[in-house]
Design an enzyme around this catalytic site. Structure first.
Site, PDB file in Angstrom:
ATOM      1  N   GLY A   9       0.829  -1.199   0.000  1.00 23.45           N
ATOM      2  CA  GLY A   9       0.000   0.000   0.000  1.00 23.45           C
ATOM      3  C   GLY A   9       0.859   1.242   0.000  1.00 23.45           C
ATOM      4  O   GLY A   9       1.578   1.501   0.970  1.00 23.45           O
ATOM      5  N   ALA A  11      -0.135   4.575  -0.536  1.00 21.20           N
ATOM      6  CA  ALA A  11      -0.711   5.898  -0.311  1.00 21.20           C
ATOM      7  C   ALA A  11       0.267   6.657   0.601  1.00 21.20           C
ATOM      8  O   ALA A  11       1.344   6.143   0.919  1.00 21.20           O
ATOM      9  CB  ALA A  11      -2.092   5.783   0.312  1.00 21.20           C
ATOM     10  N   GLY A  14       1.735   4.788   3.739  1.00 21.18           N
ATOM     11  CA  GLY A  14       2.552   3.633   3.390  1.00 21.18           C
ATOM     12  C   GLY A  14       3.904   4.027   2.815  1.00 21.18           C
ATOM     13  O   GLY A  14       4.945   3.493   3.219  1.00 21.18           O
ATOM     14  N   ARG A  33      -1.239  -2.475  -5.337  1.00 21.19           N
ATOM     15  CA  ARG A  33      -2.101  -3.162  -6.301  1.00 21.19           C
ATOM     16  C   ARG A  33      -2.088  -2.458  -7.647  1.00 21.19           C
ATOM     17  O   ARG A  33      -2.070  -3.095  -8.709  1.00 21.19           O
ATOM     18  CB  ARG A  33      -3.539  -3.238  -5.765  1.00 21.19           C
ATOM     19  CG  ARG A  33      -4.488  -4.011  -6.658  1.00 21.19           C
ATOM     20  CD  ARG A  33      -5.879  -4.027  -6.064  1.00 21.19           C
ATOM     21  NE  ARG A  33      -6.420  -2.676  -5.936  1.00 21.19           N
ATOM     22  CZ  ARG A  33      -7.649  -2.405  -5.522  1.00 21.19           C
ATOM     23  NH1 ARG A  33      -8.445  -3.393  -5.142  1.00 21.19           N
ATOM     24  NH2 ARG A  33      -8.076  -1.156  -5.440  1.00 21.19           N
ATOM     25  N   THR A  34      -2.063  -1.133  -7.641  1.00 20.42           N
ATOM     26  CA  THR A  34      -1.963  -0.370  -8.886  1.00 20.42           C
ATOM     27  C   THR A  34      -0.487  -0.205  -9.226  1.00 20.42           C
ATOM     28  O   THR A  34       0.247   0.539  -8.561  1.00 20.42           O
ATOM     29  CB  THR A  34      -2.618   1.017  -8.723  1.00 20.42           C
ATOM     30  OG1 THR A  34      -3.971   0.846  -8.284  1.00 20.42           O
ATOM     31  CG2 THR A  34      -2.588   1.790 -10.023  1.00 20.42           C
ATOM     32  N   VAL A  74      -3.196  -0.455   3.836  1.00 18.58           N
ATOM     33  CA  VAL A  74      -4.257  -0.398   2.835  1.00 18.58           C
ATOM     34  C   VAL A  74      -5.554   0.024   3.518  1.00 18.58           C
ATOM     35  O   VAL A  74      -5.627   0.191   4.736  1.00 18.58           O
ATOM     36  CB  VAL A  74      -4.438  -1.767   2.141  1.00 18.58           C
ATOM     37  CG1 VAL A  74      -3.143  -2.160   1.426  1.00 18.58           C
ATOM     38  CG2 VAL A  74      -4.824  -2.859   3.134  1.00 18.58           C
ATOM     39  N   SER A 128       0.067   6.819  14.688  1.00 18.39           N
ATOM     40  CA  SER A 128      -0.463   8.173  14.784  1.00 18.39           C
ATOM     41  C   SER A 128       0.631   9.198  14.532  1.00 18.39           C
ATOM     42  O   SER A 128       1.762   9.039  14.978  1.00 18.39           O
ATOM     43  CB  SER A 128      -1.076   8.417  16.165  1.00 18.39           C
ATOM     44  OG  SER A 128      -1.557   9.740  16.263  1.00 18.39           O
ATOM     45  N   LYS A 183      -5.270   2.945  19.934  1.00 19.13           N
ATOM     46  CA  LYS A 183      -5.253   3.970  18.878  1.00 19.13           C
ATOM     47  C   LYS A 183      -6.635   4.600  18.722  1.00 19.13           C
ATOM     48  O   LYS A 183      -6.768   5.809  18.509  1.00 19.13           O
ATOM     49  CB  LYS A 183      -4.803   3.335  17.555  1.00 19.13           C
ATOM     50  CG  LYS A 183      -4.899   4.251  16.326  1.00 19.13           C
ATOM     51  CD  LYS A 183      -4.092   5.529  16.493  1.00 19.13           C
ATOM     52  CE  LYS A 183      -3.795   6.216  15.173  1.00 19.13           C
ATOM     53  NZ  LYS A 183      -4.934   6.452  14.299  1.00 19.13           N
ATOM     54  N   HIS A 186      -7.064   7.015  21.492  1.00 18.35           N
ATOM     55  CA  HIS A 186      -6.236   8.180  21.142  1.00 18.35           C
ATOM     56  C   HIS A 186      -7.008   9.098  20.197  1.00 18.35           C
ATOM     57  O   HIS A 186      -7.075  10.312  20.405  1.00 18.35           O
ATOM     58  CB  HIS A 186      -4.935   7.725  20.481  1.00 18.35           C
ATOM     59  CG  HIS A 186      -4.204   8.824  19.755  1.00 18.35           C
ATOM     60  ND1 HIS A 186      -4.589   9.277  18.503  1.00 18.35           N
ATOM     61  CD2 HIS A 186      -3.120   9.562  20.095  1.00 18.35           C
ATOM     62  CE1 HIS A 186      -3.785  10.246  18.111  1.00 18.35           C
ATOM     63  NE2 HIS A 186      -2.884  10.435  19.064  1.00 18.35           N
ATOM     64  N   ASN A 187      -7.593   8.527  19.164  1.00 15.26           N
ATOM     65  CA  ASN A 187      -8.307   9.350  18.184  1.00 15.26           C
ATOM     66  C   ASN A 187      -9.553   9.980  18.784  1.00 15.26           C
ATOM     67  O   ASN A 187      -9.910  11.113  18.440  1.00 15.26           O
ATOM     68  CB  ASN A 187      -8.674   8.510  16.967  1.00 15.26           C
ATOM     69  CG  ASN A 187      -7.496   8.267  16.048  1.00 15.26           C
ATOM     70  OD1 ASN A 187      -6.343   8.331  16.467  1.00 15.26           O
ATOM     71  ND2 ASN A 187      -7.760   7.982  14.790  1.00 15.26           N
ATOM     72  N   GLU A 190      -8.416  12.835  20.626  1.00 16.30           N
ATOM     73  CA  GLU A 190      -8.064  13.844  19.616  1.00 16.30           C
ATOM     74  C   GLU A 190      -9.295  14.648  19.202  1.00 16.30           C
ATOM     75  O   GLU A 190      -9.233  15.885  19.077  1.00 16.30           O
ATOM     76  CB  GLU A 190      -7.448  13.141  18.413  1.00 16.30           C
ATOM     77  CG  GLU A 190      -7.077  14.018  17.246  1.00 16.30           C
ATOM     78  CD  GLU A 190      -6.595  13.197  16.068  1.00 16.30           C
ATOM     79  OE1 GLU A 190      -7.091  13.421  14.936  1.00 16.30           O
ATOM     80  OE2 GLU A 190      -5.726  12.317  16.269  1.00 16.30           O
ATOM     81  N   LYS A 260     -13.740  10.393  10.151  1.00 17.78           N
ATOM     82  CA  LYS A 260     -13.469   9.091   9.537  1.00 17.78           C
ATOM     83  C   LYS A 260     -13.945   7.915  10.379  1.00 17.78           C
ATOM     84  O   LYS A 260     -13.738   6.774   9.997  1.00 17.78           O
ATOM     85  CB  LYS A 260     -11.972   8.952   9.246  1.00 17.78           C
ATOM     86  CG  LYS A 260     -11.498   9.874   8.132  1.00 17.78           C
ATOM     87  CD  LYS A 260     -10.071   9.569   7.718  1.00 17.78           C
ATOM     88  CE  LYS A 260      -9.651  10.409   6.518  1.00 17.78           C
ATOM     89  NZ  LYS A 260      -8.257  10.114   6.107  1.00 17.78           N
ATOM     90  N   ARG A 445     -38.684   3.198  36.519  1.00 21.41           N
ATOM     91  CA  ARG A 445     -38.530   1.926  35.797  1.00 21.41           C
ATOM     92  C   ARG A 445     -39.321   0.815  36.478  1.00 21.41           C
ATOM     93  O   ARG A 445     -39.932  -0.039  35.819  1.00 21.41           O
ATOM     94  CB  ARG A 445     -37.046   1.557  35.702  1.00 21.41           C
ATOM     95  CG  ARG A 445     -36.211   2.500  34.856  1.00 21.41           C
ATOM     96  CD  ARG A 445     -34.749   2.099  34.836  1.00 21.41           C
ATOM     97  NE  ARG A 445     -34.545   0.872  34.072  1.00 21.41           N
ATOM     98  CZ  ARG A 445     -34.065  -0.259  34.565  1.00 21.41           C
ATOM     99  NH1 ARG A 445     -33.756  -0.341  35.858  1.00 21.41           N
ATOM    100  NH2 ARG A 445     -33.908  -1.316  33.804  1.00 21.41           N
TER     101      ARG A 445
END
Length: 471
Positions: A9, A11, A14, A33-34, A74, A128, A183, A186-187, A190, A260, A445
């Site tokens: 990967g 991007a 990566g 892959r590409t 990926v 991160s 993680k 963490h996000n 954030e 995201k 209740r």
């Protein structure tokens, strides 16, 4: 020469991790892959860095030293599963697959089991720090098959960020999904950090009418105290940035925030485990509300409220705002670590909470001076159930509390939304209240659903029901 590790990967994350590994003396092989993306990377940077490339996964695996180590960068979800399925027939017992993407921790739990059943080892690691972190030193949070750690430790710790004493912001977190769970939290934190800064900006600009340069100076001034952090630093830079016409660039950006999913995952997990991670949840909902731009534009023309002007001198308001932001951050981190503790009990993870704070000290998005105090708190009391009970943070909140309350009052009076400050304060007040009105909820209740209740004059665990019409 056989490669030490492969990266699948290419991007931004990566390719930057591959270059980071090469910078630290590791022989790296890459695949995408590409094919055109692989070729472009090799021509632009890869070849000069001494990185090797492959056009098929079969070729890639054949380039690796045993035990083979393949790091996947990926798309999370089905994309990761597809690459794993393609790799399984190509690997041998003891080989290691590393997922460095933003995977959901439940997927990582499943994948660890799946990979180990084939005789391989699996690591799911949070990474991160964004593009710059991946290139020059991220915070890395590995979990999964513990037997894999000795084989990858040197690589991952070498490329990670380092704290002042040279210690790497990378260490083993725990079994199966622990790394990706840490993680995720963490996000989530954030999200909260960004929201409390956004609320400060709103109160400065809308409530006080401060100019962007003055706001930038204020945020920069906070660098010399407990609010020193990467996000505070970049917020000051953003305030000072100008568009081509010389006007503040920030005013040109549409007020509709994206996301995201990791903040949402944190909120869902907190509800599942019964932990009140309210500030992260409000930060997520604030983004959701911001995305309703068209509805808000309409509502602004028909729904009334007070004038968005804050009373008080700017110096006093900003000083109180500093305290509100700081206290809210303490609550957010306290809630995040409460969630980690609950998840550890649920999933059987042996988490080192002070160690986790240290992993976040450099390289990652939430890096800040606050994390040093958090590590110290857990070093002092390893079984600390909440950071707000630590002596240091008790004193800090006590010092900030008056300004925190005044800030929320001013915001409510001016009709300026501060969901993070408000929910943090509500949590704090609820957490320090010995008797909450939940007894009425239990009575309700029991009244409509015979759900029973416990009594304060009887031992815990004994349940009672009342015929409320007779009563």
């Amino acid at each position: 020469m056989e490669a030490d590790i492969a990266v699948v990967g290419l991007a931004v994350m990566g390719r930057n991790l591959a270059l980071n590994m090469a910078d630290h003396g590791f022989q790296v092989a890459v695949y995408n892959r590409t094919t055109a993306k692989t070729t472009a990377f090799m021509n632009e940077e890869g070849q000069a860095a001494g990185i090797a490339s492959a056009h098929t996964l079969d070729e890639l695996v054949g380039m690796l030293a045993v035990p083979r180590k393949v790091m996947l960068m990926v798309q999370a979800g089905s994309g990761t599963d597809a690459v794993i399925e393609a790799l399984i027939p190509l690997l041998a017992e003891g080989d290691i697959i590393i997922d460095g993407g933003n995977a959901h921790y439940e997927d990582t739990i499943r994948r660890t089991r799946q990979i180990e059943e084939h005789g391989f080892l699996f690591i799911g690691t949070g990474v991160s720090g964004g593009e710059e972190g991946a290139r020059y030193g991220p915070s890395i949070m590995p979990g999964g098959s513990k037997k894999a750690w000795p084989a990858v430790r040197e690589i991952l710790q070498s490329i990670s960020a380092k704290v002042a004493d040279g210690a790497p912001c990378c260490d083993w977190v725990g079994s199966d999904g622990a790394g990706h769970y840490v993680k995720m939290v963490h996000n989530g934190i954030e999200y909260g950090d960004m929201q409390v800064l956004a609320e400060a900006y709103s109160l400065m600009q809308v409530g006080l009418g401060m100019a962007h340069d003055d706001m930038a100076e204020t945020f920069r001034g906070w660098k010399d105290g407990p609010l020193d952090s990467y996000l505070t630093d970049i917020t000051a830079d953003i305030m000072a940035a100008r568009d081509e016409d010389g006007t503040p660039l920030l005013d040109k950006i549409l007020d509709a925030a994206g996301q995201k999913g990791t903040g949402k995952w944190t909120g869902i997990s907190s509800l599942t485990l019964g932990v009140p991670v309210t500030l992260v949840a409000e930060a997520v909902y604030a983004r959701v509300l911001s995305a309703l731009k068209d509805q808000r534009v309409t509502a602004a023309t028909v729904l009334g409220g007070p004038a968005s002007t804050i009373d008080g001198t700017p110096a006093e308001v900003v000083a109180d705002l500093h305290d509100a932001l700081y206290a809210s951050k303490i609550v957010s981190y306290a809630q995040g670590f409460m969630l980690l503790r609950s998840a550890a009990a649920e999933y059987g993870w042996d988490l080192d909470y002070g160690g986790i704070a240290y992993l976040w000290r450099e390289g990652c998005i939430i890096r800040s001076v606050l994390l040093e105090h958090i590590k110290t708190a857990f070093d002092r009391t390893p079984d600390l159930v909440s950071l707000v009970l630590d002596e240091h943070f008790q004193a800090e909140i006590e010092s900030a509390q008056a300004g925190w309350r005044r800030t929320v009052i001013r915001a409510v009076s001016a009709g300026i939304p501060v969901p993070a400050y408000s929910t943090a304060l509500a949590f704090y007040d609820g957490y320090r209240t010995e008797r909450l009105p939940a007894n009425l909820i239990q009575a309700q209740r029991d009244y409509f659903g015979a759900h029973t209740y416990e009594r304060v004059d009887q031992p815990r665990g004994e349940f009672f029901h009342t015929d409320w019409l007779d009563a």
